[in-house]
Motif scaffolding. Structure first.
Motif, PDB file in Angstrom:
ATOM      1  N   ASN A  28      -5.664  21.625  -5.341  1.00 30.67           N
ATOM      2  CA  ASN A  28      -4.682  20.691  -4.791  1.00 30.67           C
ATOM      3  C   ASN A  28      -4.910  19.280  -5.294  1.00 30.67           C
ATOM      4  O   ASN A  28      -6.030  18.895  -5.683  1.00 30.67           O
ATOM      5  CB  ASN A  28      -4.767  20.681  -3.259  1.00 30.67           C
ATOM      6  CG  ASN A  28      -4.548  22.057  -2.668  1.00 30.67           C
ATOM      7  OD1 ASN A  28      -3.435  22.491  -2.468  1.00 30.67           O
ATOM      8  ND2 ASN A  28      -5.647  22.755  -2.385  1.00 30.67           N
ATOM      9  N   ARG A  42      -3.189  15.061  -4.485  1.00 26.35           N
ATOM     10  CA  ARG A  42      -2.221  14.149  -3.860  1.00 26.35           C
ATOM     11  C   ARG A  42      -2.397  12.775  -4.494  1.00 26.35           C
ATOM     12  O   ARG A  42      -3.515  12.299  -4.656  1.00 26.35           O
ATOM     13  CB  ARG A  42      -2.443  14.052  -2.347  1.00 26.35           C
ATOM     14  CG  ARG A  42      -2.305  15.347  -1.588  1.00 26.35           C
ATOM     15  CD  ARG A  42      -2.396  15.096  -0.084  1.00 26.35           C
ATOM     16  NE  ARG A  42      -2.419  16.335   0.686  1.00 26.35           N
ATOM     17  CZ  ARG A  42      -3.507  16.925   1.115  1.00 26.35           C
ATOM     18  NH1 ARG A  42      -4.684  16.377   0.852  1.00 26.35           N
ATOM     19  NH2 ARG A  42      -3.448  18.037   1.796  1.00 26.35           N
ATOM     20  N   ASP A  43      -1.279  12.155  -4.832  1.00 28.55           N
ATOM     21  CA  ASP A  43      -1.352  10.818  -5.420  1.00 28.55           C
ATOM     22  C   ASP A  43      -0.001  10.133  -5.272  1.00 28.55           C
ATOM     23  O   ASP A  43       1.046  10.790  -5.277  1.00 28.55           O
ATOM     24  CB  ASP A  43      -1.746  10.905  -6.901  1.00 28.55           C
ATOM     25  CG  ASP A  43      -2.352   9.609  -7.388  1.00 28.55           C
ATOM     26  OD1 ASP A  43      -1.596   8.625  -7.575  1.00 28.55           O
ATOM     27  OD2 ASP A  43      -3.584   9.584  -7.600  1.00 28.55           O
ATOM     28  N   LYS A  44      -0.031   8.816  -5.167  1.00 32.23           N
ATOM     29  CA  LYS A  44       1.206   8.057  -5.041  1.00 32.23           C
ATOM     30  C   LYS A  44       1.966   7.973  -6.359  1.00 32.23           C
ATOM     31  O   LYS A  44       3.186   7.775  -6.372  1.00 32.23           O
ATOM     32  CB  LYS A  44       0.912   6.651  -4.504  1.00 32.23           C
ATOM     33  CG  LYS A  44       0.450   6.627  -3.057  1.00 32.23           C
ATOM     34  CD  LYS A  44       0.276   5.207  -2.572  1.00 32.23           C
ATOM     35  CE  LYS A  44      -0.102   5.190  -1.089  1.00 32.23           C
ATOM     36  NZ  LYS A  44       1.005   5.731  -0.250  1.00 32.23           N
ATOM     37  N   ARG A  49       3.333   9.755  -9.740  1.00 38.71           N
ATOM     38  CA  ARG A  49       3.680  11.101 -10.197  1.00 38.71           C
ATOM     39  C   ARG A  49       2.885  11.505 -11.431  1.00 38.71           C
ATOM     40  O   ARG A  49       2.328  12.610 -11.488  1.00 38.71           O
ATOM     41  CB  ARG A  49       5.178  11.160 -10.501  1.00 38.71           C
ATOM     42  CG  ARG A  49       5.637  12.524 -11.021  1.00 38.71           C
ATOM     43  CD  ARG A  49       7.117  12.508 -11.314  1.00 38.71           C
ATOM     44  NE  ARG A  49       7.432  11.473 -12.317  1.00 38.71           N
ATOM     45  CZ  ARG A  49       8.671  11.158 -12.700  1.00 38.71           C
ATOM     46  NH1 ARG A  49       9.708  11.754 -12.129  1.00 38.71           N
ATOM     47  NH2 ARG A  49       8.877  10.227 -13.623  1.00 38.71           N
ATOM     48  N   ALA A 103      -0.710  12.158 -10.600  1.00 37.22           N
ATOM     49  CA  ALA A 103      -0.859  13.415  -9.858  1.00 37.22           C
ATOM     50  C   ALA A 103      -0.877  14.602 -10.809  1.00 37.22           C
ATOM     51  O   ALA A 103      -1.691  15.529 -10.667  1.00 37.22           O
ATOM     52  CB  ALA A 103       0.269  13.566  -8.839  1.00 37.22           C
ATOM     53  N   ILE A 105       6.699  13.937  -1.622  1.00 38.23           N
ATOM     54  CA  ILE A 105       6.674  13.864  -0.164  1.00 38.23           C
ATOM     55  C   ILE A 105       7.428  12.597   0.249  1.00 38.23           C
ATOM     56  O   ILE A 105       7.020  11.484  -0.089  1.00 38.23           O
ATOM     57  CB  ILE A 105       5.228  13.830   0.374  1.00 38.23           C
ATOM     58  CG1 ILE A 105       4.434  15.022  -0.169  1.00 38.23           C
ATOM     59  CG2 ILE A 105       5.237  13.818   1.894  1.00 38.23           C
ATOM     60  CD1 ILE A 105       4.991  16.369   0.202  1.00 38.23           C
ATOM     61  N   ARG A 118       4.384   9.995  -1.630  1.00 39.37           N
ATOM     62  CA  ARG A 118       3.335  10.457  -2.538  1.00 39.37           C
ATOM     63  C   ARG A 118       3.804  11.759  -3.188  1.00 39.37           C
ATOM     64  O   ARG A 118       4.840  12.322  -2.817  1.00 39.37           O
ATOM     65  CB  ARG A 118       2.013  10.703  -1.794  1.00 39.37           C
ATOM     66  CG  ARG A 118       2.075  11.809  -0.755  1.00 39.37           C
ATOM     67  CD  ARG A 118       0.791  11.898   0.048  1.00 39.37           C
ATOM     68  NE  ARG A 118       0.802  13.013   0.984  1.00 39.37           N
ATOM     69  CZ  ARG A 118       1.365  12.986   2.183  1.00 39.37           C
ATOM     70  NH1 ARG A 118       1.983  11.882   2.604  1.00 39.37           N
ATOM     71  NH2 ARG A 118       1.321  14.044   2.975  1.00 39.37           N
ATOM     72  N   TYR A 119       3.036  12.222  -4.142  1.00 39.46           N
ATOM     73  CA  TYR A 119       3.310  13.492  -4.819  1.00 39.46           C
ATOM     74  C   TYR A 119       2.172  14.465  -4.520  1.00 39.46           C
ATOM     75  O   TYR A 119       1.010  14.075  -4.461  1.00 39.46           O
ATOM     76  CB  TYR A 119       3.455  13.288  -6.327  1.00 39.46           C
ATOM     77  CG  TYR A 119       4.678  12.476  -6.692  1.00 39.46           C
ATOM     78  CD1 TYR A 119       5.888  13.090  -6.954  1.00 39.46           C
ATOM     79  CD2 TYR A 119       4.609  11.082  -6.739  1.00 39.46           C
ATOM     80  CE1 TYR A 119       7.015  12.348  -7.267  1.00 39.46           C
ATOM     81  CE2 TYR A 119       5.729  10.328  -7.057  1.00 39.46           C
ATOM     82  CZ  TYR A 119       6.930  10.972  -7.318  1.00 39.46           C
ATOM     83  OH  TYR A 119       8.041  10.221  -7.613  1.00 39.46           O
ATOM     84  N   GLN A 120       2.558  15.713  -4.343  1.00 37.05           N
ATOM     85  CA  GLN A 120       1.576  16.756  -3.997  1.00 37.05           C
ATOM     86  C   GLN A 120       1.727  17.924  -4.961  1.00 37.05           C
ATOM     87  O   GLN A 120       2.852  18.366  -5.245  1.00 37.05           O
ATOM     88  CB  GLN A 120       1.805  17.224  -2.568  1.00 37.05           C
ATOM     89  CG  GLN A 120       0.855  18.321  -2.102  1.00 37.05           C
ATOM     90  CD  GLN A 120       1.038  18.607  -0.617  1.00 37.05           C
ATOM     91  OE1 GLN A 120       0.774  17.756   0.238  1.00 37.05           O
ATOM     92  NE2 GLN A 120       1.523  19.795  -0.319  1.00 37.05           N
ATOM     93  N   THR A 128      -0.096  21.819  -6.374  1.00 36.24           N
ATOM     94  CA  THR A 128      -1.018  22.928  -6.126  1.00 36.24           C
ATOM     95  C   THR A 128      -0.891  23.962  -7.240  1.00 36.24           C
ATOM     96  O   THR A 128       0.224  24.277  -7.673  1.00 36.24           O
ATOM     97  CB  THR A 128      -0.721  23.628  -4.777  1.00 36.24           C
ATOM     98  OG1 THR A 128      -0.763  22.670  -3.720  1.00 36.24           O
ATOM     99  CG2 THR A 128      -1.732  24.732  -4.500  1.00 36.24           C
TER     100      THR A 128
END
Length: 239
Positions: free
Chosen positions: A41, A43-45, A47, A50, A85, A97-99, A101
């Motif tokens: 996984n 997560r980052d603000k 893109r 991320a 998100i 933020r961007y997630q 996986t």
């Protein structure tokens, strides 16, 4: 271990007597493989950042698994997701933020390394490990053995009926397969998501977790119909 059940002998309106039986077999054996599902996984603000971090973490995960060589029978990327998100859907579409996986399925054939592999994967940053799920290979010889034992059980049961009636089996009319099934229980999550961070220097390897393989129960069943000679039912006049 085998178990059989059978129906009563029957005789059609014409022709030879027919004995119908069911044969079943149950084998309890050790698993041949274990599967793990690994979720990497990020997560980052930003893109782009991320995506870069997800690529880096996924490569680290794959390199770790590949270090085990032939002990790992199969390594597959089974899913990937990248999603924004949104902070407040009622207003303008502002991304918080961007997630991302990556799902990876790992099939392990050498159980002696499994506990260490699970621990090391679980020690990776923002990585979750689910499993193990124990199983037999699709072409396992256990399935053939179970089917053969079910057939032999059907023949033995039919022969028991024939002996009780004072007759003998003369032929096979039909043999139908009821199918094979495997009971292996449900997998369990060994490690949840873990954030492995270090204050500095190389972190020590985590201890290997002890894992005990779960036995696999394979069941097979067949139905069979045999022809037989006329039964010796005694002289009705003397009964």
């Amino acid at each position: 271990m085998t178990h059989t059940t059978g129906d009563s002998p029957s005789r059609p309106d014409s022709g030879a007597p027919v004995i119908s039986v069911r044969g079943q077999a149950t084998l309890e054996v050790q698993p041949e493989i274990a599967r793990l599902t690994v979720y990497v996984n990020v997560r980052d603000k930003d893109r782009r950042r991320a995506l870069e971090r997800l690529t880096e973490r996924n490569r680290e995960c794959l390199d770790l698994v590949k270090d085990y060589g032939d002990a790992v029978e199969q390594l597959e990327t089974s899913g990937l997701s990248i999603s924004p998100i949104v902070r407040d859907r009622r207003r303008d579409e502002k991304v918080d933020r961007y997630q991302g996986t990556v799902h990876t399925t790992v099939t392990v054939a050498d159980f002696s390394v499994l506990g260490e592999l699970v621990s090391r994967l679980g020690d990776l940053e923002l990585t979750a490990v689910h499993g193990p799920w124990w199983a037999l290979r699709r072409d396992s010889d256990v399935y053939r053995r179970a089917a053969q034992q079910a057939v032999r059980a059907a023949v033995d049961r039919a022969q028991d009926y024939a002996d009780a009636l004072g007759c003998r089996l003369t032929g096979l009319l039909r043999l139908s397969d009821e199918g094979l099934s495997t009971d292996n229980g449900g997998g369990q999550q060994v490690y949840g998501m873990m954030a492995a961070t270090s204050a500095g220097g190389a972190a020590a390897e985590p201890p290997a977790i002890d894992l005990e393989p779960q036995n696999q129960v394979v069941r097979a069943g067949v139905e069979a119909r045999f022809t037989a000679t006329a039964p010796d039912l005694g002289d009705p006049a003397t009964a």
